[in-house]
Scaffold this motif. Structure first.
Motif, mmCIF file in Angstrom:
data_model
loop_
_atom_site.group_PDB
_atom_site.id
_atom_site.type_symbol
_atom_site.label_atom_id
_atom_site.label_comp_id
_atom_site.label_asym_id
_atom_site.label_seq_id
_atom_site.Cartn_x
_atom_site.Cartn_y
_atom_site.Cartn_z
ATOM 1 N N ASN A 84 -5.472 -3.137 0.347
ATOM 2 C CA ASN A 84 -4.593 -1.986 0.546
ATOM 3 C C ASN A 84 -5.282 -0.923 1.405
ATOM 4 O O ASN A 84 -4.658 -0.312 2.278
ATOM 5 N N LEU A 87 -5.149 -1.609 5.021
ATOM 6 C CA LEU A 87 -3.820 -1.321 5.572
ATOM 7 C C LEU A 87 -3.579 0.188 5.665
ATOM 8 O O LEU A 87 -2.829 0.654 6.519
ATOM 9 N N ASN A 88 -4.239 0.972 4.799
ATOM 10 C CA ASN A 88 -4.150 2.440 4.880
ATOM 11 C C ASN A 88 -4.675 2.969 6.213
ATOM 12 O O ASN A 88 -4.335 4.082 6.622
ATOM 13 N N MET A 110 1.923 -6.913 2.424
ATOM 14 C CA MET A 110 2.307 -6.711 3.820
ATOM 15 C C MET A 110 3.828 -6.634 3.955
ATOM 16 O O MET A 110 4.357 -5.699 4.552
ATOM 17 N N TYR A 114 4.228 -2.639 2.947
ATOM 18 C CA TYR A 114 3.959 -1.934 4.205
ATOM 19 C C TYR A 114 5.027 -2.120 5.279
ATOM 20 O O TYR A 114 5.120 -1.294 6.183
ATOM 21 N N TYR A 117 6.998 0.822 5.258
ATOM 22 C CA TYR A 117 6.377 1.984 5.908
ATOM 23 C C TYR A 117 6.299 1.781 7.423
ATOM 24 O O TYR A 117 5.511 2.420 8.101
ATOM 25 N N LEU A 119 5.133 -0.688 9.227
ATOM 26 C CA LEU A 119 4.119 -1.523 9.865
ATOM 27 C C LEU A 119 4.792 -2.856 10.152
ATOM 28 O O LEU A 119 5.703 -3.269 9.438
#
Ligand code: PLP
Length: 387
Positions: A84, A87-88, A110, A114, A117, A119
């Motif tokens: 995580n 990915l941040n 993923m 994300y 968000y 990505l």
């Protein structure tokens, strides 16, 4: 101690760990406290609050960095906590290229966390470098790789994939959980970040959940540290102590895991009810030469396909006595599982079959018991169903 000059086995036991100055206690104490005295506001020993830093965790982080041959280690409360945090580092609109057979939890965070968000992710066969190049875009900021992969034990070329990532100014991160730094050190091959589930071989005893990241880059480490502290998925001092206990014996455990897995793989390869064995140490493995180049040995994980139906293979894994039917891996005890019915059951059958994850595929985490007992156990389980 000059860690640069020590060999791996010595670093495993000593790196990051000095006897306690006050008492001489040999083992790093479990610093079970949340806060630390300050002599004046803002004046402290470097420790002010345990989410930010804790001395037991510091020793573990230094130990892990030394094992990976990196400068900076960061420990997390799980492998997913570590993943995580990588990915941040990304922002909305960024793009990631990763393997089509990544760990299920990695695929889930993923696509189900994300992507929400903004990505973007492309899942490709990362052993096919043309496919990787085709997936790369201007917005690609990360290439995420595992090697060997789960459960078909594909081997990814870390040096080649790092090179492709760097051509696009992207980072290359390698999940080194299956190989461990004893067998493979991704930073040496050009990777920027190494990720671990310490839950597996590094802890080694199936008694904790933890994760880690290691890098060589001070700026990257500072950003990772910012998210480690801000998000707060940090491990307890007790779990850090347990991992430190595990890393001391990593080399001897891994030697036996590798030896047992190699012997079992050869035995299974000759077995009348086994269609195929996936183990990078076998010469028949598609990437045996790459594995021999990139790894110091071939690890303790293997998969094999029985000449059986889904139900028969389920019966085989249910009938073992030395192998325990369970998910997870990397402990001293042997575990067995059926990906199509367990770890990979969430993948639709058609997709699963296309990827080679057939119904009678069985995955084993080969432990450090006597190898003849492991063979006898598999033999009686197979015989009880298929003869
Ligand atoms: C287990 C595992 C993870 C996740 O780690 P946890 O400690 O379970 O959060 C990530 N990658 C690989 C390859 C794993 O095997």
């Amino acid at each position: 101690m000059s860690e640069d000059h020590e060999r791996f086995e010595t670093r495993a036991i000593h790196a990051g760990q000095e006897p306690d100055e006050e008492t001489g206690a040999l083992m790093t104490p479990i610093y079970a406290n949340s806060t630390y005295e300050q002599s004046a506001p803002g004046e402290h020993t470097g420790y002010e609050y345990s989410r930010t830093a804790n001395p037991t965790r510091t020793d573990l982080e230094d130990n892990l960095a030394a094992l990976e041959g990196g400068e900076y280690g960061r420990a997390f409360s799980s492998g997913m906590g570590a993943i995580n945090t990588v990915l941040n580092l990304l922002k909305a609109g960024d793009h990631v290229v990763t393997g089509d057979d990544v760990y299920g939890g990695t695929h889930r965070i993923m696509t189900q966390v994300y992507e929400e968000y903004d990505l973007e992710f492309d899942f490709v066969d990362t052993t096919d470098h043309d496919a990787v190049r085709e997936a790369m875009r201007e917005e690609t900021e990360l290439v995420w790789v595992e090697t060997p992969t789960n459960p078909l034990m594909r081997v990814n070329d870390i040096a080649a994939l790092s090179e492709i990532a760097h051509e696009y100014d992207a980072l290359c991160a390698v999940d080194n959980t299956f190989a461990t730094p004893y067998l493979q050190r991704p930073l040496e091959h050009g990777a920027d970040i190494v990720a671990h589930s310490l839950t597996k071989y590094l802890g080694g005893h199936s008694d904790l959940v933890a994760g880690a990241l290691v890098t060589d880059d001070a700026d990257l480490d500072e950003r990772i540290g910012f998210y480690q502290n801000s998000v707060g998925a940090t491990p307890s001092p007790f779990d850090c102590f347990l991992v430190l206990r595990g890393t001391k014996s990593l080399p001897v455990r891994m030697d036996r895991h590798c030896e047992n897995a190699r012997e079992l793989a050869q035995w299974l390869d000759d077995h009348e009810h086994v269609e195929h064995v996936y183990y990078p140490g076998l010469e028949s493995h598609r990437q045996h030469d790459l594995a021999a180049e990139q790894m110091d040995d071939f690890g303790g994980m293997l998969s094999f396909e029985l000449d059986a139906t889904l139900a028969e293979a389920s019966d085989v894994v249910s009938n073992t006595h030395v192998f325990t039917l369970a998910e997870s891996l990397g402990g001293v005890e042997s575990l067995i599982e059926q990906p199509a019915a367990m770890t990979h059951a969430a993948i639709p059958q058609e997709e699963r079959e296309a990827a080679g994850l057939t119904d009678p595929l069985i995955r084993a985490s080969v432990g450090i018991e006597h190898v003849e007992d492991l063979k006898a156990d598999l033999q009686q389980a197979i015989e009880s169903v298929l003869e």
